[in-house]
Design an enzyme around this catalytic site. Structure first.
Site, PDB file in Angstrom:
ATOM      1  N   ASP A   8      38.919-108.381 -15.848  1.00 10.06           N
ATOM      2  CA  ASP A   8      38.275-107.094 -16.109  1.00 10.06           C
ATOM      3  C   ASP A   8      37.433-106.758 -14.870  1.00 10.06           C
ATOM      4  O   ASP A   8      37.542-107.427 -13.824  1.00 10.06           O
ATOM      5  CB  ASP A   8      37.467-107.126 -17.414  1.00 10.06           C
ATOM      6  CG  ASP A   8      36.173-107.941 -17.318  1.00 10.06           C
ATOM      7  OD1 ASP A   8      35.947-108.597 -16.276  1.00 10.06           O
ATOM      8  OD2 ASP A   8      35.380-107.923 -18.277  1.00 10.06           O
ATOM      9  N   CYS A  65      36.672-112.867 -16.068  1.00 10.22           N
ATOM     10  CA  CYS A  65      35.797-111.773 -16.508  1.00 10.22           C
ATOM     11  C   CYS A  65      34.394-112.141 -16.028  1.00 10.22           C
ATOM     12  O   CYS A  65      34.249-113.019 -15.175  1.00 10.22           O
ATOM     13  CB  CYS A  65      35.885-111.517 -18.017  1.00 10.22           C
ATOM     14  SG  CYS A  65      35.279-112.826 -19.091  1.00 10.22           S
ATOM     15  N   THR A  67      31.910-113.736 -17.446  1.00 17.81           N
ATOM     16  CA  THR A  67      31.567-115.118 -17.780  1.00 17.81           C
ATOM     17  C   THR A  67      32.773-116.044 -17.874  1.00 17.81           C
ATOM     18  O   THR A  67      32.606-117.270 -17.914  1.00 17.81           O
ATOM     19  CB  THR A  67      30.882-115.161 -19.158  1.00 17.81           C
ATOM     20  OG1 THR A  67      31.783-114.578 -20.115  1.00 17.81           O
ATOM     21  CG2 THR A  67      29.559-114.403 -19.150  1.00 17.81           C
ATOM     22  N   HIS A  98      44.517-133.801 -19.351  1.00 17.83           N
ATOM     23  CA  HIS A  98      44.404-134.200 -20.761  1.00 17.83           C
ATOM     24  C   HIS A  98      44.776-133.109 -21.750  1.00 17.83           C
ATOM     25  O   HIS A  98      45.287-133.416 -22.828  1.00 17.83           O
ATOM     26  CB  HIS A  98      42.967-134.655 -21.058  1.00 17.83           C
ATOM     27  CG  HIS A  98      42.643-135.996 -20.462  1.00 17.83           C
ATOM     28  ND1 HIS A  98      41.494-136.691 -20.767  1.00 17.83           N
ATOM     29  CD2 HIS A  98      43.320-136.762 -19.565  1.00 17.83           C
ATOM     30  CE1 HIS A  98      41.481-137.844 -20.099  1.00 17.83           C
ATOM     31  NE2 HIS A  98      42.574-137.894 -19.352  1.00 17.83           N
ATOM     32  N   HIS A 133      47.950-138.196 -24.543  1.00 21.66           N
ATOM     33  CA  HIS A 133      47.459-136.813 -24.566  1.00 21.66           C
ATOM     34  C   HIS A 133      48.501-135.855 -25.129  1.00 21.66           C
ATOM     35  O   HIS A 133      48.150-134.796 -25.637  1.00 21.66           O
ATOM     36  CB  HIS A 133      47.005-136.397 -23.169  1.00 21.66           C
ATOM     37  CG  HIS A 133      45.928-137.283 -22.636  1.00 21.66           C
ATOM     38  ND1 HIS A 133      44.678-137.345 -23.201  1.00 21.66           N
ATOM     39  CD2 HIS A 133      45.940-138.198 -21.636  1.00 21.66           C
ATOM     40  CE1 HIS A 133      43.951-138.240 -22.571  1.00 21.66           C
ATOM     41  NE2 HIS A 133      44.695-138.788 -21.612  1.00 21.66           N
ATOM     42  N   ARG A 136      47.864-135.457 -28.765  1.00 21.05           N
ATOM     43  CA  ARG A 136      46.682-134.634 -29.063  1.00 21.05           C
ATOM     44  C   ARG A 136      46.973-133.153 -28.824  1.00 21.05           C
ATOM     45  O   ARG A 136      46.525-132.291 -29.597  1.00 21.05           O
ATOM     46  CB  ARG A 136      45.504-135.119 -28.207  1.00 21.05           C
ATOM     47  CG  ARG A 136      45.085-136.510 -28.630  1.00 21.05           C
ATOM     48  CD  ARG A 136      44.237-137.214 -27.618  1.00 21.05           C
ATOM     49  NE  ARG A 136      43.966-138.590 -28.060  1.00 21.05           N
ATOM     50  CZ  ARG A 136      43.476-139.538 -27.272  1.00 21.05           C
ATOM     51  NH1 ARG A 136      43.192-139.282 -26.012  1.00 21.05           N
ATOM     52  NH2 ARG A 136      43.262-140.752 -27.745  1.00 21.05           N
TER      53      ARG A 136
HETATM   54  C1  RB5 Z   1      31.643-107.131 -19.138  1.00 19.58           C
HETATM   55  O1  RB5 Z   1      30.393-106.589 -18.937  1.00 19.58           O
HETATM   56  C2  RB5 Z   1      31.520-108.551 -19.685  1.00 19.58           C
HETATM   57  O2  RB5 Z   1      31.115-108.519 -21.019  1.00 19.58           O
HETATM   58  C3  RB5 Z   1      32.818-109.303 -19.528  1.00 19.58           C
HETATM   59  O3  RB5 Z   1      33.186-109.323 -18.195  1.00 19.58           O
HETATM   60  C4  RB5 Z   1      32.837-110.758 -19.969  1.00 19.58           C
HETATM   61  O4  RB5 Z   1      31.782-111.467 -19.414  1.00 19.58           O
HETATM   62  C5  RB5 Z   1      33.005-110.985 -21.411  1.00 19.58           C
HETATM   63  O5  RB5 Z   1      33.109-112.127 -21.896  1.00 19.58           O
END
Ligand code: RB5
Length: 149
Positions: A8, A65, A67, A98, A133, A136
């Protein structure tokens, strides 16, 4: 090897670095976007990369993205996907060895490009170890099948 990539807006800049890095190594890349820093919805891109991996069009996927969390959640909704959110090289290695992770998920607002490229290199160059593994990972698939009904 063909790698599907997608992000994104929060992962756009890092995705560009990753695409350039992979192409520079001669790796075939399919870039599903996004192609600018304009705000978009991460599930759209997580699904596109996941579809490429489960269809066999790509050997592995990389999603980014802000995070790495939301886009991994989206990818993991697709049957057959094991997307791992990774922020260190040890986890990148272990999730291939794994867990046979087939998608790497990175946070563009979490890891710098230098570390991210080391993580990418580790992820794409480490094979699944198999052996105990395998059982699993098969259990993960069984859980997925049980709740897909
Ligand atoms: C976008 O602002 C943000 O929410 C997205 O990039 C991401 O971190 C979502 O998990």
């Amino acid at each position: 090897m063909n790698i599907a990539v997608g992000s994104d807006h929060g992962g756009f800049e890092l995705k560009v670095e990753i695409v350039n890095y992979l192409k520079g190594k001669g790796v075939s890349v399919t870039d599903f976007g996004t192609h600018s820093a304009e705000s978009v919805d991460y599930p759209v891109y997580g699904e596109k990369v996941a579809e490429a991996v489960v269809s066999g069009a790509a050997d592995l996927g990389i999603v980014v993205c802000g995070t790495g969390q939301g886009i991994a959640m989206a990818a993991n909704k697709v049957k057959g996907i094991r997307a791992a959110v990774v922020a260190d090289t040890y986890s990148a290695e272990m999730t291939r060895l794994h867990n046979n992770a087939n998608i790497l998920s990175l946070g563009g607002r979490v890891v710098g490009a230098g570390l991210a490229l080391k993580i990418v290199e580790t992820f794409i160059s480490t094979p699944f170890e198999g052996g105990r593994h395998e059982r699993r990972v098969d259990l993960l698939t069984s859980i997925e099948a049980k709740y897909s009904k």
